[in-house]
Design an enzyme around this catalytic site. Structure first.
Site, mmCIF file in Angstrom:
data_model
loop_
_atom_site.group_PDB
_atom_site.id
_atom_site.type_symbol
_atom_site.label_atom_id
_atom_site.label_comp_id
_atom_site.label_asym_id
_atom_site.label_seq_id
_atom_site.Cartn_x
_atom_site.Cartn_y
_atom_site.Cartn_z
ATOM 1 N N GLU A 200 0.750 -1.188 0.148
ATOM 2 C CA GLU A 200 -0.059 -0.084 0.025
ATOM 3 C C GLU A 200 0.993 1.254 -0.059
ATOM 4 O OE1 GLU A 200 -2.944 -0.386 3.146
ATOM 5 O OE2 GLU A 200 -4.112 -1.533 1.749
ATOM 6 N N GLU A 386 -5.288 -8.436 -1.328
ATOM 7 C CA GLU A 386 -5.821 -8.316 -0.178
ATOM 8 C C GLU A 386 -7.436 -8.203 -0.702
ATOM 9 O OE1 GLU A 386 -4.701 -5.330 2.597
ATOM 10 O OE2 GLU A 386 -2.574 -5.979 2.348
HETATM 11 C C1 BGP Z 1 -4.513 -2.842 4.611
HETATM 12 C C2 BGP Z 1 -3.211 -3.330 5.284
HETATM 13 C C3 BGP Z 1 -3.520 -4.642 5.766
HETATM 14 C C4 BGP Z 1 -4.587 -4.764 6.460
HETATM 15 C C5 BGP Z 1 -5.889 -4.361 5.903
HETATM 16 C C6 BGP Z 1 -7.151 -4.549 6.541
HETATM 17 O O1 BGP Z 1 -4.567 -1.528 4.721
HETATM 18 O O2 BGP Z 1 -2.330 -3.547 3.969
HETATM 19 O O3 BGP Z 1 -2.155 -4.912 6.730
HETATM 20 O O4 BGP Z 1 -4.642 -4.399 7.778
HETATM 21 O O5 BGP Z 1 -5.799 -3.202 5.786
HETATM 22 O O6 BGP Z 1 -7.090 -3.146 7.643
HETATM 23 P P1 BGP Z 1 -7.301 -3.451 9.248
HETATM 24 O O7 BGP Z 1 -6.564 -4.592 9.650
HETATM 25 O O8 BGP Z 1 -7.311 -2.187 9.526
HETATM 26 O O9 BGP Z 1 -8.925 -4.237 9.380
#
Ligand code: BGP
Length: 488
Positions: A200, A386
């Site tokens: 990201e 993701e």
């Molecule tokens: C993205 C990241 C992940 C993961 C995901 C879900 O921004 O790449 O690391 O965390 O978000 O977000 P969260 O864990 O805050 O629910």
């Protein structure tokens, strides 16, 4: 068959949210080890010590931009709970977890290497135990025919580099990062061929992610330039060390829709989308786009560049685009429209869509829209690395975890992915749902916000025996993979 026969079905995680063992076997501290827990309403707090030895804490809100005062050092307070310290302890459960991944039929597994497990201070000192740990992970994955897909940096900035070099604000950190990349590219040559540089890359704004203490626009523009240079150099280095390496970028992709057909709203959405397009333009096309140069000019921000930086960016373009997709958002000029929660970038509430328990807009069609937008702009293979629904799971008396809501979310998003392939001709190389085995949330540090197809007995008060329990979605996903996405 809609999808490629070699479609990379799998799951995804990140070292600081999954491994735990935050100081074990020689690992050094990273910035996330000083990041305490939070919740949907309370932002996470990063703890630090100032030059007088006073301990302070700064809120890291959901856009993770909480400032950490200059000249302070990250500090782990023995009286606080830090989610990354144990997380869900992949470090001691890797054999069992990889067997569960194999049981689901994974073709790949997306993970990150913790920089400070290999280089404890992020500098050129190497920790052999760290290298050996990932050797055994990659060997175990390959034993089951599971391809590792490795993120070189998933937010975790070495604490030492943050403390002594102000993180990515310093050009020296580019060299340190390239040393780390060379070490792992050489060590794992032949075991890993899929890599991504920065997780990201378009959301790296807080001290935890960049190591920069004063994260004003000028500092972040300079830090992001160093990160883009580091990415381009890593791509070239990776290709040189092993020509079989396929090295991608990774962006948080949240499509932004105009609130109305009012031209001003359309322009707002175009400008919002540039928050991710800038990074993709540089890493795919190899140069700063005009709109970014104009923006920097307007803001009187001039970026310090070395003489061959533009050539480095041109030569270090990526082989594929990895991206996270959770939601879409909205932009418009009406000041009265409610803001929404979201994955870092917060937009306006979409009146046509529902949201998750954590306020993230649920928009399966948005994934098809994202795939179309990226493929038609860049024409590179796309990898959904993701996607998922953070939700509260309930363990029934029987022990069953009937996460039908997660199956519905994943089913609708995989269907949208298939439509992009079948109807729009998009080239999609894989799909790895986020947090395939329950891990710690990055935004809130919570365990309650679960993404996994496997439940882990760990709770926000630190309790739990870390036992693993397949959810209903586990068997559903097994079937999806077995039929290459034909049976959802
Ligand atoms: C993205 C990241 C992940 C993961 C995901 C879900 O921004 O790449 O690391 O965390 O978000 O977000 P969260 O864990 O805050 O629910």
């Amino acid at each position: 068959m809609t999808l490629r026969t070699n479609f990379l079905w799998g799951g995804a995680s990140a070292a600081h949210q999954y491994e735990g063992a935050y100081l074990e076997d020689g690992k050094g501290l990273c910035t996330f080890d000083a990041l305490g827990g939070g919740s949907y309403t309370e932002p996470r707090q990063v703890t630090y010590m100032d030059e007088k030895g006073q301990v302070g804490a700064a809120a890291v809100d959901s856009s993770m931009t909480g400032p950490v005062p200059k000249l302070t050092r990250g500090y782990v307070d023995p009286n606080r709970y830090y989610p990354s310290h144990e997380a869900t302890d992949f470090y001691h459960h890797w054999k069992e977890d990889i067997a569960l991944m194999a049981q689901m039929g994974f073709k790949c597994y997306r993970m990150s290497i913790a920089w400070t497990r290999i280089c404890p201070k992020g500098t050129e000192e190497i920790n052999e135990a760290g290298l050996a740990f990932y050797d055994q992970i990659f060997d175990e994955l390959r034993k089951y025919g599971i391809e590792p897909v490795v993120t070189l940096n998933h937010f975790d900035m070495p604490m030492y580099l943050a403390d002594h070099w102000d993180g990515w604000l310093s050009r020296k950190v580019v060299d340190y990062f390239l040393f780390f990349c060379e070490t792992v590219f050489k060590r794992y040559r032949g075991k890993v061929k899929y890599w991504m540089t920065f997780n990201e890359i378009n959301v790296l704004s807080s001290w935890c992610q960049t190591g920069v203490h004063e994260n004003n626009e000028a500092n972040l523009a300079q830090a992001h330039h160093h990160i883009l240079i580091a990415s381009a150099k890593a791509v070239q280095l990776g290709h040189h060390i092993d020509p079989h390496n396929q090295i991608g970028m990774m962006v948080s992709y949240t499509p932004c829709y105009p609130l109305t057909c009012k031209p001003e709203d359309v322009l707002e959405a175009i400008q919002f989308n540039r928050q991710k397009e800038f990074y993709m333009d540089v890493q795919v096309r190899g140069y700063y786009p005009e709109y970014r140069c104009k923006e920097l000019e307007r803001k009187h921000i001039s970026i310090a560049m070395a003489k061959d930086d533009l050539a480095i960016l041109k030569a270090g373009t990526v082989d594929f685009i990895g991206f996270s997709y959770y939601m879409s958002t909205v932009a418009g000029t009406d000041p009265n429209v409610k803001k929404t929660q979201g994955n870092q970038f917060l937009g306006l509430k979409n009146p046509y869509l529902e949201t998750s328990d954590w306020g993230w807009t649920v928009d399966p069609l948005g994934l098809r829209i994202a795939l179309i937008q990226m493929y038609e702009r860049y024409h590179l293979p796309l990898f959904v690395v993701e996607n998922g629904l953070g939700a509260k799971d309930t363990v029934e008396e029987s022990g069953a975890i009937n996460d039908d809501y997660r199956i519905a979310y994943l089913r609708s998003h995989i269907q949208a992915l298939k439509d992009a392939v079948r109807l729009d001709g998009v080239d999609v190389m894989g799909y790895t749902p986020w947090g395939c085995i329950d891990i710690v949330s990055a935004g809130t540090g919570e365990m309650a916000k679960r993404y996994g197809l496997v439940y882990v007995d760990k709770h926000d008060d630190g309790s739990g025996d870390l036992s693993r329990h397949p959810k209903k979605s586990f068997r559903w996903y097994q079937q999806v993979i077995r039929t290459n996405g034909e049976e959802l």
